[in-house]
Motif scaffolding. Structure first.
Motif, mmCIF file in Angstrom:
data_model
loop_
_atom_site.group_PDB
_atom_site.id
_atom_site.type_symbol
_atom_site.label_atom_id
_atom_site.label_comp_id
_atom_site.label_asym_id
_atom_site.label_seq_id
_atom_site.Cartn_x
_atom_site.Cartn_y
_atom_site.Cartn_z
ATOM 1 N N LEU A 152 1.014 -1.128 -0.046
ATOM 2 C CA LEU A 152 0.008 0.048 -0.104
ATOM 3 C C LEU A 152 0.851 1.400 -0.039
ATOM 4 O O LEU A 152 1.771 1.569 0.989
ATOM 5 C CB LEU A 152 -0.971 -0.001 1.153
ATOM 6 N N ILE A 153 0.574 2.110 -1.011
ATOM 7 C CA ILE A 153 1.694 3.342 -1.201
ATOM 8 C C ILE A 153 0.597 4.662 -1.040
ATOM 9 O O ILE A 153 -0.318 4.628 -2.090
ATOM 10 C CB ILE A 153 2.460 3.340 -2.463
ATOM 11 N N ASN A 154 0.511 5.424 -0.314
ATOM 12 C CA ASN A 154 -0.266 6.522 -0.215
ATOM 13 C C ASN A 154 0.356 7.414 -0.744
ATOM 14 O O ASN A 154 1.841 8.194 -0.346
ATOM 15 C CB ASN A 154 -0.533 7.077 1.305
ATOM 16 N N VAL A 155 -0.152 7.823 -2.196
ATOM 17 C CA VAL A 155 0.575 8.762 -2.965
ATOM 18 C C VAL A 155 -0.168 10.050 -3.076
ATOM 19 O O VAL A 155 -1.421 10.174 -3.151
ATOM 20 C CB VAL A 155 0.441 8.341 -4.247
ATOM 21 N N LYS A 156 0.631 11.078 -2.711
ATOM 22 C CA LYS A 156 0.196 12.477 -3.003
ATOM 23 C C LYS A 156 0.584 13.101 -4.269
ATOM 24 O O LYS A 156 1.600 12.909 -4.909
ATOM 25 C CB LYS A 156 0.834 13.494 -2.036
ATOM 26 N N PRO A 157 -0.564 13.717 -4.949
ATOM 27 C CA PRO A 157 -0.204 14.186 -6.296
ATOM 28 C C PRO A 157 0.543 15.269 -6.143
ATOM 29 O O PRO A 157 0.832 16.127 -5.306
ATOM 30 C CB PRO A 157 -1.761 14.908 -6.758
ATOM 31 N N LEU A 158 1.288 15.461 -7.269
ATOM 32 C CA LEU A 158 2.440 16.432 -7.581
ATOM 33 C C LEU A 158 1.677 17.852 -8.109
ATOM 34 O O LEU A 158 0.425 17.745 -8.584
ATOM 35 C CB LEU A 158 3.492 16.323 -8.714
ATOM 36 N N SER A 159 2.223 19.115 -7.912
ATOM 37 C CA SER A 159 1.587 20.133 -8.587
ATOM 38 C C SER A 159 1.578 19.835 -10.180
ATOM 39 O O SER A 159 2.568 19.123 -10.515
ATOM 40 C CB SER A 159 2.478 21.444 -8.186
ATOM 41 N N ARG A 160 1.032 20.629 -11.015
ATOM 42 C CA ARG A 160 1.009 20.299 -12.674
ATOM 43 C C ARG A 160 2.450 20.773 -13.035
ATOM 44 O O ARG A 160 2.850 20.055 -13.894
ATOM 45 C CB ARG A 160 -0.076 21.319 -13.284
ATOM 46 N N HIS A 161 2.914 21.807 -12.554
ATOM 47 C CA HIS A 161 4.484 22.062 -12.686
ATOM 48 C C HIS A 161 5.495 21.145 -12.490
ATOM 49 O O HIS A 161 6.283 20.727 -13.312
ATOM 50 C CB HIS A 161 4.854 23.342 -12.117
ATOM 51 N N GLU A 162 5.348 20.441 -11.070
ATOM 52 C CA GLU A 162 6.186 19.442 -10.813
ATOM 53 C C GLU A 162 5.840 18.137 -11.740
ATOM 54 O O GLU A 162 6.973 17.407 -12.127
ATOM 55 C CB GLU A 162 5.806 19.020 -9.360
ATOM 56 N N ALA A 163 4.625 17.870 -11.953
ATOM 57 C CA ALA A 163 4.509 16.647 -12.824
ATOM 58 C C ALA A 163 5.113 16.794 -14.182
ATOM 59 O O ALA A 163 5.585 15.849 -14.807
ATOM 60 C CB ALA A 163 2.820 16.480 -12.835
ATOM 61 N N TRP A 164 4.947 17.984 -14.892
ATOM 62 C CA TRP A 164 5.299 18.134 -16.066
ATOM 63 C C TRP A 164 6.832 18.148 -16.267
ATOM 64 O O TRP A 164 7.539 17.604 -17.238
ATOM 65 C CB TRP A 164 4.919 19.432 -16.709
ATOM 66 N N LYS A 165 7.647 18.892 -15.082
ATOM 67 C CA LYS A 165 9.136 18.514 -15.141
ATOM 68 C C LYS A 165 9.434 17.199 -15.047
ATOM 69 O O LYS A 165 10.470 16.916 -15.619
ATOM 70 C CB LYS A 165 9.367 19.407 -13.855
ATOM 71 N N MET A 166 8.961 16.390 -14.029
ATOM 72 C CA MET A 166 9.065 14.940 -13.889
ATOM 73 C C MET A 166 9.017 14.499 -15.372
ATOM 74 O O MET A 166 9.789 13.435 -15.621
ATOM 75 C CB MET A 166 8.201 14.375 -12.972
ATOM 76 N N PHE A 167 7.818 14.638 -15.792
ATOM 77 C CA PHE A 167 7.519 13.831 -17.037
ATOM 78 C C PHE A 167 8.658 14.122 -18.151
ATOM 79 O O PHE A 167 9.249 13.279 -18.665
ATOM 80 C CB PHE A 167 6.313 14.312 -17.572
ATOM 81 N N GLN A 168 9.089 15.431 -18.529
ATOM 82 C CA GLN A 168 10.057 15.830 -19.292
ATOM 83 C C GLN A 168 11.472 15.257 -18.861
ATOM 84 O O GLN A 168 12.318 14.829 -19.780
ATOM 85 C CB GLN A 168 10.270 17.366 -19.237
ATOM 86 N N ASP A 169 11.784 15.356 -17.612
ATOM 87 C CA ASP A 169 13.337 14.612 -17.043
ATOM 88 C C ASP A 169 13.029 13.171 -17.440
ATOM 89 O O ASP A 169 14.214 12.669 -17.657
ATOM 90 C CB ASP A 169 13.370 15.011 -15.646
ATOM 91 N N ILE A 170 12.075 12.375 -17.481
ATOM 92 C CA ILE A 170 12.103 11.083 -17.510
ATOM 93 C C ILE A 170 12.252 10.790 -18.985
ATOM 94 O O ILE A 170 13.089 9.834 -19.607
ATOM 95 C CB ILE A 170 10.851 10.352 -16.996
ATOM 96 N N VAL A 171 11.214 11.323 -19.991
ATOM 97 C CA VAL A 171 11.078 11.115 -21.286
ATOM 98 C C VAL A 171 12.807 11.771 -21.844
ATOM 99 O O VAL A 171 13.096 11.157 -22.933
ATOM 100 C CB VAL A 171 10.123 11.912 -21.798
ATOM 101 N N GLY A 172 13.021 13.032 -21.456
ATOM 102 C CA GLY A 172 13.986 13.321 -21.963
ATOM 103 C C GLY A 172 13.910 14.570 -22.817
ATOM 104 O O GLY A 172 12.786 14.759 -23.725
ATOM 105 N N HIS A 173 14.541 15.683 -22.616
ATOM 106 C CA HIS A 173 14.203 16.991 -23.170
ATOM 107 C C HIS A 173 14.482 17.055 -24.808
ATOM 108 O O HIS A 173 13.857 17.607 -25.514
ATOM 109 C CB HIS A 173 15.244 18.088 -22.437
ATOM 110 N N ASP A 174 15.262 16.014 -24.960
ATOM 111 C CA ASP A 174 15.569 16.040 -26.627
ATOM 112 C C ASP A 174 14.510 15.330 -27.454
ATOM 113 O O ASP A 174 14.120 15.751 -28.424
ATOM 114 C CB ASP A 174 16.891 14.924 -26.855
ATOM 115 N N ILE A 175 13.570 14.366 -26.701
ATOM 116 C CA ILE A 175 12.552 13.732 -27.482
ATOM 117 C C ILE A 175 11.201 14.774 -27.121
ATOM 118 O O ILE A 175 10.551 15.030 -27.997
ATOM 119 C CB ILE A 175 12.122 12.414 -26.489
#
Length: 163
Positions: A91-114
């Motif tokens: 069981l993992i209690n997950v708190k959502p990120l802010s929209r800004h933090e979510a977008w930054k995390m998404f970009q960092d994982i996918v890669g800014h080049d893609i």
């Protein structure tokens, strides 16, 4: 695959079969559909995300193998008791990120080049929005998109993330 609060087990089973390209035309027996899903998933790596779970779900009735270490099922629910009913392992209690933090995390994982490729940014934002600012979901989804380098594959991936 997402499971909204108003979906039946049968609807979810049919969606799983559809997404796995399991041939079920003309089959009315739900056990046969589940058997075919099970056969498709057996000994394969997979991640199934059941979001918005509000009741007990018998994974075996869906065709999801319970003796397979290759696959993982993630259940998300805002009702803590539902997760107990479904005997979740962790069981993992997950708190959502802010929209800004979510977008930054998404970009960092996918890669800014893609993310910076022509035509990709607006689709990437829509994919990120489907992750509902949840870090675990962002990690899984973004990791699968980091190998997509053309608009067509991004659109296909977005389409597969039906709400």
């Amino acid at each position: 695959m997402g499971m909204s609060t108003n979906r039946t087990l049968e609807e979810l089973r049919l969606e799983i079969a559809d997404r796995l390209l399991v041939k079920i035309e003309g089959i009315v027996d739900s056990k046969e559909v589940a058997r075919r899903i099970h056969k498709r998933l057996e000994n394969r790596k997979y991640l199934s995300i059941l979001d918005g779970v509000v009741e007990f779900i018998n994974l075996r009735e869906l065709g999801i193998p319970d003796d397979n270490n290759c696959g993982k099922v993630v259940m998300a629910s805002h009702i803590h008791q539902v997760l107990k009913w479904n005997n979740v392992d962790t069981l993992i209690n997950v708190k959502p990120l802010s929209r800004h933090e979510a977008w930054k995390m998404f970009q960092d994982i996918v890669g800014h080049d893609i993310i910076g490729l022509p035509g990709i940014p607006p689709i990437a934002r829509r994919v990120c929005e489907r992750c509902s600012c949840l870090p675990l979901l962002i990690q899984k989804i973004a990791s699968s998109f980091k190998w997509k380098s053309d608009v067509r594959s991004w659109n296909a991936g977005l389409k597969a993330l039906k709400p």
